[in-house]
Design a protein around this motif. Structure first.
Motif, PDB file in Angstrom:
ATOM      1  N   TRP A 269      13.934 -72.286 -66.191  1.00 47.09           N
ATOM      2  CA  TRP A 269      13.446 -72.942 -67.401  1.00 47.09           C
ATOM      3  C   TRP A 269      14.508 -73.881 -67.960  1.00 47.09           C
ATOM      4  O   TRP A 269      15.691 -73.583 -67.952  1.00 47.09           O
ATOM      5  CB  TRP A 269      12.997 -71.913 -68.433  1.00 47.09           C
ATOM      6  CG  TRP A 269      14.039 -70.954 -68.922  1.00 47.09           C
ATOM      7  CD1 TRP A 269      14.322 -69.705 -68.456  1.00 47.09           C
ATOM      8  CD2 TRP A 269      14.948 -71.160 -70.023  1.00 47.09           C
ATOM      9  NE1 TRP A 269      15.326 -69.128 -69.168  1.00 47.09           N
ATOM     10  CE2 TRP A 269      15.733 -69.996 -70.141  1.00 47.09           C
ATOM     11  CE3 TRP A 269      15.162 -72.208 -70.902  1.00 47.09           C
ATOM     12  CZ2 TRP A 269      16.720 -69.855 -71.102  1.00 47.09           C
ATOM     13  CZ3 TRP A 269      16.151 -72.077 -71.868  1.00 47.09           C
ATOM     14  CH2 TRP A 269      16.913 -70.904 -71.965  1.00 47.09           C
ATOM     15  N   GLY A 270      14.060 -75.056 -68.400  1.00 48.32           N
ATOM     16  CA  GLY A 270      14.959 -76.061 -68.962  1.00 48.32           C
ATOM     17  C   GLY A 270      15.676 -76.908 -67.929  1.00 48.32           C
ATOM     18  O   GLY A 270      16.409 -77.822 -68.299  1.00 48.32           O
ATOM     19  N   ALA A 271      15.451 -76.629 -66.631  1.00 47.23           N
ATOM     20  CA  ALA A 271      16.218 -77.318 -65.585  1.00 47.23           C
ATOM     21  C   ALA A 271      15.530 -78.604 -65.134  1.00 47.23           C
ATOM     22  O   ALA A 271      14.307 -78.673 -65.031  1.00 47.23           O
ATOM     23  CB  ALA A 271      16.431 -76.394 -64.386  1.00 47.23           C
ATOM     24  N   GLU A 272      16.342 -79.616 -64.842  1.00 49.51           N
ATOM     25  CA  GLU A 272      15.852 -80.909 -64.361  1.00 49.51           C
ATOM     26  C   GLU A 272      16.471 -81.273 -63.012  1.00 49.51           C
ATOM     27  O   GLU A 272      16.517 -82.437 -62.645  1.00 49.51           O
ATOM     28  CB  GLU A 272      16.180 -82.003 -65.373  1.00 49.51           C
ATOM     29  CG  GLU A 272      15.562 -81.816 -66.742  1.00 49.51           C
ATOM     30  CD  GLU A 272      15.987 -82.900 -67.712  1.00 49.51           C
ATOM     31  OE1 GLU A 272      15.432 -84.007 -67.654  1.00 49.51           O
ATOM     32  OE2 GLU A 272      16.892 -82.625 -68.528  1.00 49.51           O
ATOM     33  N   GLY A 273      16.935 -80.274 -62.276  1.00 48.47           N
ATOM     34  CA  GLY A 273      17.512 -80.547 -60.983  1.00 48.47           C
ATOM     35  C   GLY A 273      19.014 -80.794 -61.092  1.00 48.47           C
ATOM     36  O   GLY A 273      19.586 -80.770 -62.166  1.00 48.47           O
ATOM     37  N   LYS A 275      19.488 -78.695 -58.533  1.00 51.28           N
ATOM     38  CA  LYS A 275      19.459 -77.391 -57.854  1.00 51.28           C
ATOM     39  C   LYS A 275      18.242 -76.551 -58.237  1.00 51.28           C
ATOM     40  O   LYS A 275      17.844 -75.663 -57.475  1.00 51.28           O
ATOM     41  CB  LYS A 275      20.742 -76.616 -58.161  1.00 51.28           C
ATOM     42  CG  LYS A 275      21.998 -77.258 -57.594  1.00 51.28           C
ATOM     43  CD  LYS A 275      23.224 -76.430 -57.897  1.00 51.28           C
ATOM     44  CE  LYS A 275      24.478 -77.069 -57.301  1.00 51.28           C
ATOM     45  NZ  LYS A 275      25.705 -76.272 -57.593  1.00 51.28           N
ATOM     46  N   ALA A 276      17.686 -76.773 -59.410  1.00 52.76           N
ATOM     47  CA  ALA A 276      16.545 -75.991 -59.885  1.00 52.76           C
ATOM     48  C   ALA A 276      15.735 -76.850 -60.855  1.00 52.76           C
ATOM     49  O   ALA A 276      16.234 -77.851 -61.378  1.00 52.76           O
ATOM     50  CB  ALA A 276      17.026 -74.706 -60.570  1.00 52.76           C
ATOM     51  N   TYR A 277      14.476 -76.420 -61.098  1.00 49.41           N
ATOM     52  CA  TYR A 277      13.577 -77.202 -61.938  1.00 49.41           C
ATOM     53  C   TYR A 277      12.648 -76.277 -62.713  1.00 49.41           C
ATOM     54  O   TYR A 277      12.342 -75.171 -62.261  1.00 49.41           O
ATOM     55  CB  TYR A 277      12.689 -78.127 -61.092  1.00 49.41           C
ATOM     56  CG  TYR A 277      13.433 -79.164 -60.307  1.00 49.41           C
ATOM     57  CD1 TYR A 277      13.642 -80.443 -60.823  1.00 49.41           C
ATOM     58  CD2 TYR A 277      13.926 -78.875 -59.039  1.00 49.41           C
ATOM     59  CE1 TYR A 277      14.328 -81.407 -60.095  1.00 49.41           C
ATOM     60  CE2 TYR A 277      14.628 -79.832 -58.310  1.00 49.41           C
ATOM     61  CZ  TYR A 277      14.823 -81.088 -58.842  1.00 49.41           C
ATOM     62  OH  TYR A 277      15.510 -82.039 -58.125  1.00 49.41           O
ATOM     63  N   ASP A 278      12.183 -76.774 -63.881  1.00 52.28           N
ATOM     64  CA  ASP A 278      10.973 -76.200 -64.447  1.00 52.28           C
ATOM     65  C   ASP A 278       9.858 -77.204 -64.164  1.00 52.28           C
ATOM     66  O   ASP A 278      10.084 -78.231 -63.524  1.00 52.28           O
ATOM     67  CB  ASP A 278      11.129 -75.869 -65.940  1.00 52.28           C
ATOM     68  CG  ASP A 278      11.407 -77.080 -66.821  1.00 52.28           C
ATOM     69  OD1 ASP A 278      11.096 -78.215 -66.400  1.00 52.28           O
ATOM     70  OD2 ASP A 278      11.919 -76.904 -67.940  1.00 52.28           O
ATOM     71  N   CYS A 279       8.633 -76.904 -64.614  1.00 50.73           N
ATOM     72  CA  CYS A 279       7.500 -77.712 -64.160  1.00 50.73           C
ATOM     73  C   CYS A 279       7.617 -79.181 -64.550  1.00 50.73           C
ATOM     74  O   CYS A 279       7.467 -80.079 -63.709  1.00 50.73           O
ATOM     75  CB  CYS A 279       6.182 -77.116 -64.658  1.00 50.73           C
ATOM     76  SG  CYS A 279       5.924 -77.186 -66.449  1.00 50.73           S
ATOM     77  N   SER A 280       7.921 -79.454 -65.812  1.00 52.54           N
ATOM     78  CA  SER A 280       8.004 -80.849 -66.244  1.00 52.54           C
ATOM     79  C   SER A 280       9.325 -81.490 -65.848  1.00 52.54           C
ATOM     80  O   SER A 280       9.416 -82.722 -65.747  1.00 52.54           O
ATOM     81  CB  SER A 280       7.792 -80.951 -67.762  1.00 52.54           C
ATOM     82  OG  SER A 280       8.719 -80.132 -68.451  1.00 52.54           O
TER      83      SER A 280
END
Length: 384
Positions: A269-273, A275-280
Motif C-alpha cells: 500500500w502506498g507504493a509506486e514502484g 519494487k512494489a505497487y498498490d493498484c493506482s
C-alpha cells in the motif's frame, strides 16, 4: 474440525467482524465477488474425517477477508490522496518562500534608494528642492529646476508606492504560507489516520488467515478463485467481449508493456514502484512511463479522466471497480486486466469482470467520439 480449532476460527471471525463494524462511518464495503449459488453451498457441518472447517465456514471467512481488504483499499486511497496533497502543498510553500525572499530583497533595494534620496537632501543643506528653487535669482535656472522638482516628486511618489505594494505582497505571501502550513498539518493528520486504518484492517485479515490450517488456506484460495471465475463468466456471458474491439494507441501499448512487466512484484500500500505497487500506483506509473501523467489515486482517475463506454474499451484504458472507485486495473485485451490486487498478493492478470465494474476511463483520450459516450458522459454499467 476439533473443538479448540473451531473455537479459534469462530473467535477470529468475531474479532474481524468487530473491526469491520468499527470502520469509518459512511464507508460502503461491497463484496468484490458474488456469493456462491445456494444450490452449490455445501453443508455447514465439518467433515468428521478431516476435522477441517466446513465450506460454509470458509465462505464466511472469504467474505470477511474481502471486506477487510476492501476497507484497507479504501484507506490506502485516502492515504495516497493525502500524500499527493502534501506534495502539492509542500511545493506551494517552497514557491511562497521564494516569493517572500525575492520580495524582501526588493524591499531592501527600495529602502536603499529611499535612503540615498534622503542623504542627497541632507548634503544639499537640508532644504527641500522647492525651497532651494525659490531662492534662485536666475529665471532660467528656476524654470529648469521646476521640471526637475516635478520629476523628483513623481519619482518619490513612485518609490513610496512601490515600497507599499511590496510590503503588502509580503504580508499576503506570509498569510498564504500560513494557510498552506495549516493544510499541510491537516493532511499529515489525515495521512496518519488513514495509515492506522490500513494497518488495523490488514492485521485483522492476517489474524483471520492465521487461524486457518494449511489445508484450509488452500481450500480458501480455491474458493476465492472460483468466485472470481464465476463473476468473470457472468460478465462474459453477456456477450460483451464480442463488442470490445478497440486497438491500443502507441502510448497505450507502452503503458501496457510497463504494467505487464511488473507482474510478480508484490503489492504494497502506498507504493509506486519500482519494487512494489498498490493498484493506482501501478496504473499511474505505467502511464507516466508512456509520457502521460495521470492522477495518483483511483478515485481521482475516475473523476478526472475521460470516461468511455465499456464496449469501446481498448488496451491501456483503466477499469475502475466498486461503487467508491477504490480499485483500478489496466485493460490489456481479451477481457483481461493487469492489476495490483491487495496485501499478500503480487501484480497479476485477472478477468476484467471478476470484480464489480464501476466504469472505464481513458488516459490518452482523443478527439474521436466513442460510441454512446460523449465527452464527460458516464459509461454504460449494465455490462459490468
Amino acid at each position: 474440525m476439533g473443538t479448540r480449532r473451531r473455537g479459534l476460527l469462530a473467535a477470529a471471525v468475531t474479532v474481524v467482524c468487530a473491526v469491520t463494524v468499527l470502520a469509518a462511518p459512511g464507508t460502503a464495503f461491497a463484496n468484490p465477488t458474488p456469493p456462491p449459488a445456494p444450490s452449490t453451498a455445501p453443508s455447514a457441518s465439518a467433515s468428521p474425517a478431516t476435522g477441517s472447517a466446513s465450506s460454509a465456514e470458509l465462505e464466511a471467512v472469504r467474505k470477511k477477508l474481502d471486506e477487510l481488504y476492501r476497507a484497507a483499499a479504501v484507506a490506502t486511497e485516502e492515504y495516497n490522496d493525502a500524500e499527493e496533497k502534501a506534495k502539492l502543498q509542500s511545493a506551494q510553500m517552497v514557491r511562497l518562500a521564494q516569493k517572500i525572499l525575492k520580495g524582501q530583497e526588493k524591499l531592501d533595494r527600495l529602502k536603499d534608494r529611499a535612503g540615498a534620496a534622503a542623504a542627497a537632501q541632507y548634503r544639499g543643506g537640508g532644504l527641500p528642492p522647492e525651497a532651494r528653487l525659490m531662492l534662485s535669482d536666475d529665471p532660467q535656472e528656476f524654470l529648469d529646476g521646476a521640471g526637475r522638482v516635478r520629476q523628483g516628486h513623481h519619482a518619490a511618489q513612485g518609490l513610496l508606492g512601490e515600497m507599499t505594494r511590496t510590503q503588502e505582497d509580503l504580508r499576503q505571501y506570509a498569510k498564504d504560507a500560513d494557510a498552506q502550513w495549516r493544510k499541510l498539518e491537516a493532511g499529515r493528520k489525515a495521512k496518519a489516520k488513514a495509515q492506522k486504518k490500513i494497518e488495523k484492517r490488514i492485521a485483522a485479515a492476517e489474524k483471520l488467515e492465521s487461524a486457518l490450517e494449511k489445508e484450509e488456506r488452500e481450500r480458501l484460495a480455491r474458493l476465492q478463485e472460483r468466485a472470481a471465475q464465476r463473476a468473470q463468466s457472468d460478465w462474459l456471458s453477456s456477450g460483451i467481449l464480442e463488442e470490445i474491439k478497440g486497438e491500443a494507441t502507441a502510448q497505450g501499448r507502452e503503458a501496457v508493456a510497463y504494467a505487464t512487466a511488473q507482474i510478480g512484484k508484490p503489492y504494497q500500500w502506498g507504493a509506486e514502484g519500482p519494487k512494489a505497487y498498490d493498484c493506482s500506483g501501478l496504473t499511474s506509473q505505467a502511464w507516466a512511463s508512456a509520457g502521460r501523467g495521470i492522477p495518483r489515486t483511483s478515485q481521482a482517475q475516475w473523476k478526472q479522466l475521460r470516461r468511455v463506454d465499456i464496449r469501446d474499451m481498448r488496451p491501456g484504458d483503466l477499469v475502475i471497480y466498486f461503487d467508491d472507485a477504490s480499485h483500478v486495473g489496466m485493460y490489456v485485451g481479451d477481457g483481461t486486466i493487469v492489476h495490483a490486487p491487495r496485501p499478500g498478493r503480487s501484480v497479476t492478470t485477472a478477468g476484467a469482470g471478476s470484480m464489480p465494474i464501476l466504469g472505464v476511463v481513458r488516459p490518452d483520450a482523443d478527439t474521436r467520439t466513442e460510441r454512446g459516450a460523449p465527452a464527460g458522459a458516464g459509461p454504460r454499467t449494465d455490462a459490468g
